[in-house]
Structures are given as structure tokens and as C-alpha cells.
Design a protein around this motif. Structure first.
Motif, PDB file in Angstrom:
ATOM      1  N   PHE A 409       0.771  -1.285  -0.202  1.00  0.00           N
ATOM      2  CA  PHE A 409       0.029   0.019  -0.035  1.00  0.00           C
ATOM      3  C   PHE A 409       0.903   1.087   0.034  1.00  0.00           C
ATOM      4  CE2 PHE A 409      -2.310   3.236   2.350  1.00  0.00           C
ATOM      5  CZ  PHE A 409      -3.564   3.302   1.595  1.00  0.00           C
ATOM      6  N   VAL A 410       1.946   1.245   0.848  1.00  0.00           N
ATOM      7  CA  VAL A 410       2.851   2.309   0.823  1.00  0.00           C
ATOM      8  C   VAL A 410       3.338   2.477  -0.514  1.00  0.00           C
ATOM      9  CG1 VAL A 410       4.919   3.479   2.099  1.00  0.00           C
ATOM     10  CG2 VAL A 410       3.243   2.242   3.480  1.00  0.00           C
ATOM     11  N   ASP A 411       4.040   1.614  -1.030  1.00  0.00           N
ATOM     12  CA  ASP A 411       4.593   1.699  -2.276  1.00  0.00           C
ATOM     13  C   ASP A 411       3.631   2.211  -3.250  1.00  0.00           C
ATOM     14  OD1 ASP A 411       6.774   0.810  -1.129  1.00  0.00           O
ATOM     15  OD2 ASP A 411       6.698  -1.070  -1.751  1.00  0.00           O
ATOM     16  N   LYS A 412       2.435   1.704  -3.516  1.00  0.00           N
ATOM     17  CA  LYS A 412       1.491   2.168  -4.372  1.00  0.00           C
ATOM     18  C   LYS A 412       1.157   3.528  -4.718  1.00  0.00           C
ATOM     19  CE  LYS A 412      -3.370   0.983  -6.118  1.00  0.00           C
ATOM     20  NZ  LYS A 412      -4.534   0.043  -5.645  1.00  0.00           N
ATOM     21  N   TYR A 413       0.896   4.050  -3.582  1.00  0.00           N
ATOM     22  CA  TYR A 413       0.729   5.433  -3.323  1.00  0.00           C
ATOM     23  C   TYR A 413       1.753   6.390  -2.950  1.00  0.00           C
ATOM     24  CZ  TYR A 413      -4.153   3.993  -3.790  1.00  0.00           C
ATOM     25  OH  TYR A 413      -5.338   3.370  -4.119  1.00  0.00           O
ATOM     26  N   GLN A 414       3.087   5.926  -2.766  1.00  0.00           N
ATOM     27  CA  GLN A 414       4.448   6.802  -2.961  1.00  0.00           C
ATOM     28  C   GLN A 414       4.248   7.340  -1.455  1.00  0.00           C
ATOM     29  OE1 GLN A 414       5.275   8.765  -6.183  1.00  0.00           O
ATOM     30  NE2 GLN A 414       5.156   7.171  -7.648  1.00  0.00           N
ATOM     31  N   LEU A 415       3.639   6.698  -0.241  1.00  0.00           N
ATOM     32  CA  LEU A 415       3.826   7.405   0.740  1.00  0.00           C
ATOM     33  C   LEU A 415       4.976   7.512   1.788  1.00  0.00           C
ATOM     34  CD1 LEU A 415       0.392   5.652   1.775  1.00  0.00           C
ATOM     35  CD2 LEU A 415       0.697   8.131   0.819  1.00  0.00           C
ATOM     36  N   PHE A 416       5.128   8.191   2.491  1.00  0.00           N
ATOM     37  CA  PHE A 416       6.256   8.502   3.348  1.00  0.00           C
ATOM     38  C   PHE A 416       6.177   9.059   4.490  1.00  0.00           C
ATOM     39  CE2 PHE A 416       6.108  12.064   0.436  1.00  0.00           C
ATOM     40  CZ  PHE A 416       6.577  12.967   1.259  1.00  0.00           C
ATOM     41  N   VAL A 417       6.958   8.904   5.555  1.00  0.00           N
ATOM     42  CA  VAL A 417       7.050   9.585   6.763  1.00  0.00           C
ATOM     43  C   VAL A 417       8.097  10.821   6.452  1.00  0.00           C
ATOM     44  CG1 VAL A 417       7.882   9.535   9.073  1.00  0.00           C
ATOM     45  CG2 VAL A 417       6.669   7.459   8.072  1.00  0.00           C
ATOM     46  N   ALA A 418       7.592  12.257   6.848  1.00  0.00           N
ATOM     47  CA  ALA A 418       8.099  13.248   6.715  1.00  0.00           C
ATOM     48  C   ALA A 418       8.951  13.709   8.019  1.00  0.00           C
ATOM     49  CB  ALA A 418       7.530  14.383   6.264  1.00  0.00           C
ATOM     50  N   GLY A 419      10.267  13.933   8.096  1.00  0.00           N
ATOM     51  CA  GLY A 419      11.146  14.462   9.129  1.00  0.00           C
ATOM     52  C   GLY A 419      11.346  16.042   8.985  1.00  0.00           C
ATOM     53  N   LYS A 420      11.969  16.634   9.705  1.00  0.00           N
ATOM     54  CA  LYS A 420      11.995  18.043   9.701  1.00  0.00           C
ATOM     55  C   LYS A 420      13.539  18.423  10.488  1.00  0.00           C
ATOM     56  CE  LYS A 420       9.428  19.774  13.273  1.00  0.00           C
ATOM     57  NZ  LYS A 420       8.374  20.575  13.902  1.00  0.00           N
ATOM     58  N   LYS A 421      14.203  19.322   9.706  1.00  0.00           N
ATOM     59  CA  LYS A 421      15.573  19.577  10.129  1.00  0.00           C
ATOM     60  C   LYS A 421      15.618  21.287  10.223  1.00  0.00           C
ATOM     61  CE  LYS A 421      17.859  18.615   6.044  1.00  0.00           C
ATOM     62  NZ  LYS A 421      18.916  17.741   5.420  1.00  0.00           N
ATOM     63  N   LEU A 422      16.500  21.518  11.130  1.00  0.00           N
ATOM     64  CA  LEU A 422      16.508  22.974  10.977  1.00  0.00           C
ATOM     65  C   LEU A 422      17.620  23.664  10.035  1.00  0.00           C
ATOM     66  CD1 LEU A 422      15.743  25.585  12.602  1.00  0.00           C
ATOM     67  CD2 LEU A 422      17.741  25.411  14.252  1.00  0.00           C
ATOM     68  N   ASN A 423      17.289  24.512   9.291  1.00  0.00           N
ATOM     69  CA  ASN A 423      18.160  25.204   8.416  1.00  0.00           C
ATOM     70  C   ASN A 423      18.835  26.469   9.053  1.00  0.00           C
ATOM     71  OD1 ASN A 423      19.501  27.032   6.381  1.00  0.00           O
ATOM     72  ND2 ASN A 423      18.165  25.992   4.868  1.00  0.00           N
ATOM     73  N   TRP A 429      12.741  25.610   9.465  1.00  0.00           N
ATOM     74  CA  TRP A 429      12.508  24.202   9.454  1.00  0.00           C
ATOM     75  C   TRP A 429      12.328  23.622   8.000  1.00  0.00           C
ATOM     76  CZ3 TRP A 429      14.047  21.388  13.176  1.00  0.00           C
ATOM     77  CH2 TRP A 429      14.022  21.860  14.647  1.00  0.00           C
ATOM     78  N   GLN A 430      12.944  22.574   7.447  1.00  0.00           N
ATOM     79  CA  GLN A 430      12.912  21.943   6.124  1.00  0.00           C
ATOM     80  C   GLN A 430      12.499  20.556   6.228  1.00  0.00           C
ATOM     81  OE1 GLN A 430      16.985  22.478   4.706  1.00  0.00           O
ATOM     82  NE2 GLN A 430      16.418  24.527   3.792  1.00  0.00           N
ATOM     83  N   TYR A 431      11.480  20.202   5.678  1.00  0.00           N
ATOM     84  CA  TYR A 431      10.863  18.927   5.515  1.00  0.00           C
ATOM     85  C   TYR A 431      11.729  17.894   4.573  1.00  0.00           C
ATOM     86  CZ  TYR A 431       7.317  20.673   8.490  1.00  0.00           C
ATOM     87  OH  TYR A 431       6.382  21.149   9.502  1.00  0.00           O
ATOM     88  N   TYR A 432      11.784  16.703   4.937  1.00  0.00           N
ATOM     89  CA  TYR A 432      12.487  15.798   4.011  1.00  0.00           C
ATOM     90  C   TYR A 432      11.830  14.448   4.187  1.00  0.00           C
ATOM     91  CZ  TYR A 432      14.957  14.177   8.226  1.00  0.00           C
ATOM     92  OH  TYR A 432      15.277  13.761   9.267  1.00  0.00           O
ATOM     93  N   VAL A 433      12.099  13.480   3.140  1.00  0.00           N
ATOM     94  CA  VAL A 433      11.431  12.107   3.385  1.00  0.00           C
ATOM     95  C   VAL A 433      12.239  11.445   4.337  1.00  0.00           C
ATOM     96  CG1 VAL A 433      10.956  10.037   1.961  1.00  0.00           C
ATOM     97  CG2 VAL A 433      10.634  12.285   0.900  1.00  0.00           C
ATOM     98  N   LYS A 434      11.873  11.015   5.356  1.00  0.00           N
ATOM     99  CA  LYS A 434      12.453  10.418   6.653  1.00  0.00           C
ATOM    100  C   LYS A 434      12.662   9.060   6.209  1.00  0.00           C
ATOM    101  CE  LYS A 434      12.955  10.424  11.434  1.00  0.00           C
ATOM    102  NZ  LYS A 434      12.473  10.851  12.879  1.00  0.00           N
ATOM    103  N   SER A 435      11.467   8.213   5.818  1.00  0.00           N
ATOM    104  CA  SER A 435      11.157   7.086   5.534  1.00  0.00           C
ATOM    105  C   SER A 435      10.197   6.393   4.614  1.00  0.00           C
ATOM    106  CB  SER A 435      11.116   6.082   7.083  1.00  0.00           C
ATOM    107  OG  SER A 435      10.770   4.813   6.945  1.00  0.00           O
ATOM    108  N   ARG A 436      10.352   5.597   3.691  1.00  0.00           N
ATOM    109  CA  ARG A 436       9.265   5.116   3.214  1.00  0.00           C
ATOM    110  C   ARG A 436       8.978   3.499   3.620  1.00  0.00           C
ATOM    111  NH1 ARG A 436       8.313   8.124  -1.520  1.00  0.00           N
ATOM    112  NH2 ARG A 436      10.108   9.416  -1.932  1.00  0.00           N
ATOM    113  N   ASN A 437       9.296   3.054   4.615  1.00  0.00           N
ATOM    114  CA  ASN A 437       9.075   1.893   5.189  1.00  0.00           C
ATOM    115  C   ASN A 437       7.649   1.933   5.898  1.00  0.00           C
ATOM    116  OD1 ASN A 437       9.180   0.126   7.818  1.00  0.00           O
ATOM    117  ND2 ASN A 437      10.619  -0.880   6.576  1.00  0.00           N
ATOM    118  N   ALA A 438       6.746   0.764   5.472  1.00  0.00           N
ATOM    119  CA  ALA A 438       5.473   0.700   5.908  1.00  0.00           C
ATOM    120  C   ALA A 438       5.420   0.528   7.449  1.00  0.00           C
ATOM    121  CB  ALA A 438       5.073  -0.605   5.317  1.00  0.00           C
TER     122      ALA A 438
END
Length: 537
Positions: A409-423, A429-438
Motif C-alpha cells: 500500500f505504501v509503495d502503491k501511493y508513494q507514501l512516506f514519513v516526513a522528517g524536519k531539520k533546522l536550516n 524548518w525544512q521537511y524531508y523524506v525520512k522513511s518509506r518503510n511501511a
């Protein structure tokens, strides 16, 4: 606020007929009202129940929302409440084609309310009528006791998430167990595993011997013969069983509001009996809304799924397909960051139907490890829609997510957990793809769900009420502890203690706030004579 006109009611009745033909089930009688945006602001403060008891927090909510509306005008389309008959409210500026879409959405909500098992304790009565009776009761008590009624309401609402919701459902689904059934539970769930520490092989052998005894001699006689053998082999069984029964029967109910009402010396004084009535109103209201809180993703996803299908099959909306696409995209678009329950629930129901239709909920499919083989697997069995209705009936959000949010399901809809880090340069704050693990995505969803604290309680020898928060990685909201414990002390009539966990030290990660290390330590709060003290343990 007024009932919809005959023209609009005719549209609704046409939607009902088409929805029933598609398999949705709901009561025939419904009430539909036309309201303005400002009416909806006032209703939302009372959780859309017009007859809910008056309380000063509702007035504050209305004023806050009216101020927000002045700055950010919005145009909500509808809302529906789970009453008998079901009541729904519609914006006064909805065109006919939009009402067709909205009616299908509302009818799917009604189907969910009236068929999902987590709502079963709400099926037997009209909450809107009961709320009106409760409102009149509260008003009579205010006339007699003044502002003290509002104090008791506030104290009760501070702990109204500690109600015995699952206790109630359990009692509705299962009658009281017999002595034989309790003995079976004790033997297989506790004695073999904890007392005798049986291996898996021995455990399975015991199950087989029990089943054989029941098959050969009948349920009652077979059970008695089996346990006569057990008692000969383990003379200590009877004593262990007796202690286990005493311990389990002594366990307090999870319904803390009910416990206070039943056991508080203050509340059971003759002059304070009116307070128990107030607590029951708050408790009953909380119990009514519990299933809606716990099925938000499923409920909205189910309604979106059905309005998406039934609207496009309706010949009355010809020429408005583009209008529908524009409105529906605002509702059903997947959020890249954050959670849209409409969109997530819709995709999950679509995926469940597709997988059930292809026979993917089978052991044969689960054995497949190759990605392409799983993607191409299809054994048509025509049970997709039937499976969908079974999911709607039996699950809540937690089970829904645990069961069906998998890697496919996660792969089908290209879902991910977003992380954020300080610029550090831009100080943003900048958001980035932290994990695509179900597993990570599933954990993020589960963490976003309603999760009331689990509180154990007992009365010590001095009559103090001792509360223990079962820590699950989520602290209690510190700002609410003082007022909540003050209210509990007032309702209990004696001092109250609370053990929980708080942050002792936070080792910040400047690059990623979510990866900061938290050190927890146990702490004890004591409320004695309206004075709160705290000590580390």
C-alpha cells in the motif's frame, strides 16, 4: 435553521434509493436541515448536537470560531450526527448537483453509524432526545445550586476520557462466563504459561487432549473429566485458581467516572446526590462520542468512497462532472505532509476491495516474496464488495491501519514519513523524506490516533485515592494535571496521588528535532487540601 424544501427532499429520496441498491443499509426516517455558515459555527461548539446541555466553554468556542471566520471565511458543506432519526445539516448555498454528492456522503455516514459494531451501544436510543432531557435537568440543577453545577461539570469533563467504553462493548457482546469457561481461561491463558511454563509442544498437546475429551464426552462432561486429570497431576491447581479468580474479580472497572459516582463518600451524601446526576450526564455524553473519535479515518474514508462511486453513476448530475472533480479533489487529495483522513480512508477501502477481488487476502499470496509476483497475482473470486462491508462492520481505525497499511500500500501511493531539520542559515524548518518503510508509516498513523491515558486506581488504607498512569511513551499534558487533580480531590473528598512519567532530560539534536533523546523519570503528584506537590521517584 429550517427543514429542507420538498424539491431538495426529493433529491435526497432518490439518493437513498440508489444507495440502498448499491448495498448501503440505514433507517428510512431521516431529518435534513438547511443552515448558514454561522449556524454551523454555533452547532460545532456542541459537537453538532443542538440539544446538548449548556456550558460556558461552548460559548467561548463559538466566540473563537466566529473570530476565526471573520479572518478566514470558510464554506462547510454538511455535517451529520448519529441519532434516531439521523439528523444532517446542509449549507444554504449548496446547488442541487452538489447536494447529490453530499447526500451520498451523508448516507454512507449513516450506514457506518448504524452498522459498525463500535457504535452498537448507540443503536437502542435517540441521543438527541436524551441530550434534551439532560439539558433540562442541568438547567433545573442550576436553578437550585447555581455555579456549583458548572464546577462539577468542569471537574467531570476533566476526566471524561476515562470512561468504560470497551467494558461496555465487551458486556454487550459476551454474556457472563460460566465457572467452567473461567477455569478454561485460567488453565490455558495463565496456569500452563505462567505457572508451569509449558513449552509450545506441551501446550498444543494439552489443547488437543481437551478438544478430544469434549468431542468424546460432550462440552460439560468432557471439561469436567479433563480438569479432574489436571487436578490429579497438579494438586496446587485449585488453590492457584481460587487466588486468580479473587484477584481478577477485585480488579476495578476501567470506567473511572462510574467508580467515583459509586464509591465517593462526598457524592453519596444525601445533599450531594445531584452531583452524581451531573457526572452521569457527562459520562453518557462522552460514551456517545467515543466510537466517532475512534473511527475517524474509516468513517470519512467510507463516506468518500461511496460518494465517489454513486455520484458519477447518477444521471442527475450530467454536465457537472468537472465541478465534481474540482470539489472532490479538495476532499480526497493525499497530503504529502500530515494526514487527510478522507483521502487515506478512501485509498485504503479501494485497495482492500481490489485485493479481496483478486484473492490477495490468502496464505498463498502471503507466501510470495517477489514484488512483481505480488503485483501480478490475481485470482478473481468476486468477493471484493462483500469483504468491504465486513471490514466496515468489524474494525476501528487502529485495527484498520494495523491490518491493511502494508508495504504494498505504501509503495502503491508513494507514501512516506516526513522528517524536519533546522536550516541554520535561514533559521527555518525544512521537511524531508525520512522513511518509506511501511512499519514507520503505520507507526506515524497510529501515533496520530486518539489514545486516552490508561489510569489504574486503588484506595489505600487511609482512604486516599491513588492513581497510576500506565506509561506508554506518551506523557500526560502537564498543564492539565493541577486542575484535573483538584477536581478529583473535590469529587472524592480526600487527598489524591498520581504517579506518572515526565521528561527528566532532553538531549536536543539541532539538525533533527524528532531524533532528540528523551530521558524519562517517574514522578509522583499529590493533591492535598487543594495544594499540589510533586516529587521525583
Amino acid at each position: 435553521m429550517q427543514l429542507i424544501d420538498q424539491h431538495t427532499k426529493t433529491i435526497m429520496e432518490g439518493c437513498k434509493e440508489r444507495a440502498r441498491n448499491a448495498g448501503l443499509q440505514f433507517c428510512e426516517e431521516t431529518l435534513e436541515y438547511i443552515v448558514t455558515n454561522r449556524d454551523l459555527l454555533e452547532l460545532s461548539a456542541k459537537s453538532m448536537i443542538p440539544s446538548l446541555y449548556d456550558y460556558w466553554v461552548h460559548d467561548v468556542d463559538v466566540l473563537r470560531e466566529k473570530g476565526r471566520y471573520e479572518l478566514y471565511p470558510s464554506n462547510p458543506y454538511e455535517t451529520v450526527i448519529n441519532t434516531r432519526p439521523a439528523i444532517s445539516f446542509y449549507n444554504d448555498n449548496n446547488p442541487d448537483w452538489l447536494n447529490v454528492m453530499i447526500f451520498y456522503h451523508v448516507l454512507a455516514h449513516m450506514d457506518f453509524f448504524q452498522n459498525n459494531l463500535y457504535f452498537q451501544h448507540t443503536w437502542a436510543y435517540d441521543f438527541n432526545g436524551e441530550a434534551l432531557a439532560d439539558k433540562r435537568l442541568i438547567n433545573r440543577l442550576r436553578s437550585a445550586h447555581g455555579r456549583w453545577v458548572d464546577y462539577v461539570i468542569e471537574f467531570a469533563r476533566g476526566i471524561d476520557n476515562l470512561v468504560g467504553y470497551f467494558d461496555t462493548l465487551y458486556r454487550m457482546d459476551r454474556p457472563e462466563k460460566s465457572a467452567r469457561e473461567k477455569m478454561i481461561d485460567f488453565y490455558f491463558d495463565h496456569f500452563l504459561q505462567t505457572e508451569q511454563k509449558a513449552t509450545q509442544v506441551d501446550y498444543l498437546k494439552e489443547i488437543e487432549q481437551f478438544n478430544a475429551s469434549v468431542r468424546e464426552n460432550g462440552a460439560d462432561t468432557g471439561t469436567d473429566l479433563f480438569f479432574s486429570r489436571v487436578k490429579k497431576a497438579s494438586p496446587e491447581f485449585d488453590e492457584k485458581y481460587k487466588k486468580w479468580i479473587e484477584a481478577h474479580e477485585a480488579l476495578p472497572s476501567q470506567d473511572f467516572l462510574q467508580f467515583l459516582s459509586d464509591h465517593s463518600e462526598v457524592l453519596n451524601k444525601q445533599e450531594n446526590k445531584w452531583m452524581k446526576a451531573v457526572l452521569e450526564v457527562v459520562r453518557k455524553t462522552s460514551m456517545f462520542f467515543q466510537p466517532q473519535i475512534r473511527t475517524k479515518i474509516m468513517n470519512e474514508g467510507w463516506a468518500t468512497y461511496w460518494h465517489d462511486r454513486l455520484f458519477l453513476e447518477d444521471d442527475r448530475i450530467s454536465g457537472h462532472e468537472i465541478d465534481f472533480s474540482r470539489v472532490n479533489s479538495q476532499v480526497a487529495a493525499l497530503s504529502r505532509v500530515g494526514l487527510n483522513p478522507y483521502a487515506l480512508g478512501l485509498r485504503l477501502f479501494e485497495t482492500i476491495e481490489e485485493n479481496a477481488e483478486a484473492g490477495r487476502y490468502s496464505y498463498e499470496f502471503e507466501k510470495l516474496a517477489d514484488h512483481q509476483s505480488r503485483k501480478d497475482y490475481h485470482k478473481h473470486n468476486g468477493s471484493g464488495r462483500e469483504f468491504l462491508f465486513a471490514v466496515r462492520r468489524h474494525l476501528c481505525d487502529g485495527l484498520f491501519i494495523r491490518k491493511f497499511v502494508d508495504q504494498d500500500f505504501v509503495d502503491k501511493y508513494q507514501l512516506f514519513v516526513a522528517g524536519k531539520k533546522l536550516n541554520m542559515i535561514r533559521r527555518t524548518w525544512q521537511y524531508y523524506v525520512k522513511s518509506r518503510n511501511a512499519e514507520d508509516y503505520r507507526r506515524m498513523l497510529l501515533d496520530s490516533l486518539y489514545h486516552p491515558p490508561r489510569i489504574r486506581y486503588q484506595v489505600d488504607e487511609d482512604g486516599w485515592l491513588c492513581l497510576a498512569h500506565v506509561f506508554e511513551g506518551r506523557p500526560l499534558v502537564k498543564d492539565f494535571i493541577a486542575n484535573t487533580m483538584l477536581g478529583i480531590e473535590y469529587l472524592w473528598g480526600r487527598p489524591v496521588t498520581l504517579t506518572t512519567h515526565q521528561v527528566k532530560q532532553l538531549n536536543r539534536n539541532e539538525d533533527d528535532q524528532e531524533d532528540s533523546e528523551i530521558i524519562w523519570e517517574k514522578v509522583k503528584y499529590t493533591m492535598n487540601q487543594r495544594r499540589l506537590t510533586m516529587e521525583w521517584m
